[in-house]
Design a protein around this motif. Structure first.
Motif: not given
Length: 136
Positions: A1-4, A125-128, A132-135
């Motif tokens: 999970m990662s931020g912007i 890569r964009l799909r992955d 994992g994006l956390v907003l």
């Protein structure tokens, strides 16, 4: 999970990416941007990509699968459109809609150099990254 910020930094590391931004397609505003923007202008690129994304996402021509029954939709993502790819003479423009817990009105936009990028690798890569994006 990662931020912007982490997500955009990882996007910039994809081979051939010249710039990346996270865009709200209802307003056309870039929520974050890294690298170069097309014509050196992330904000204009975000607004124009948002218009294209909105038209595509809301078009009945691209949402026919949503009218299928549950058996036909098994395994599909929640939204009717996953990616948009625009090929230009010098580059690729790749838009990936982000599924969120709230209104799902954002997408990750990559601008890639056509001579250096591998479109298939960039899509995976964009799909992955979006998964994992956390907003918050």
């Amino acid at each position: 999970m990662s931020g912007i910020d982490a997500c955009l930094s990882e996007a910039l590391a994809i081979p051939g990416v010249r710039g990346a931004s996270l865009v709200d397609w209802t307003t056309g505003l870039a929520l974050g941007a890294v690298g170069e923007g097309p014509n050196h202008d992330h904000e204009t690129a975000a607004a124009e990509a948002a218009e294209l994304a909105r038209l595509t996402f809301e078009s009945s021509a691209f949402t026919q699968a949503e009218q299928a029954g549950p058996a036909e939709r098994a395994g599909q993502a929640d939204g009717p459109v996953e990616d948009l790819i625009v090929t230009a003479r010098g580059g690729y423009h790749l838009i990936r809609f982000v599924e969120t817990a709230f209104d799902s009105s954002v997408f990750l936009y990559l601008w890639l150099d056509r001579a250096e990028a591998n479109l298939a690798v960039a899509r995976f890569r964009l799909r992955d990254l979006t998964a994992g994006l956390v907003l918050s």
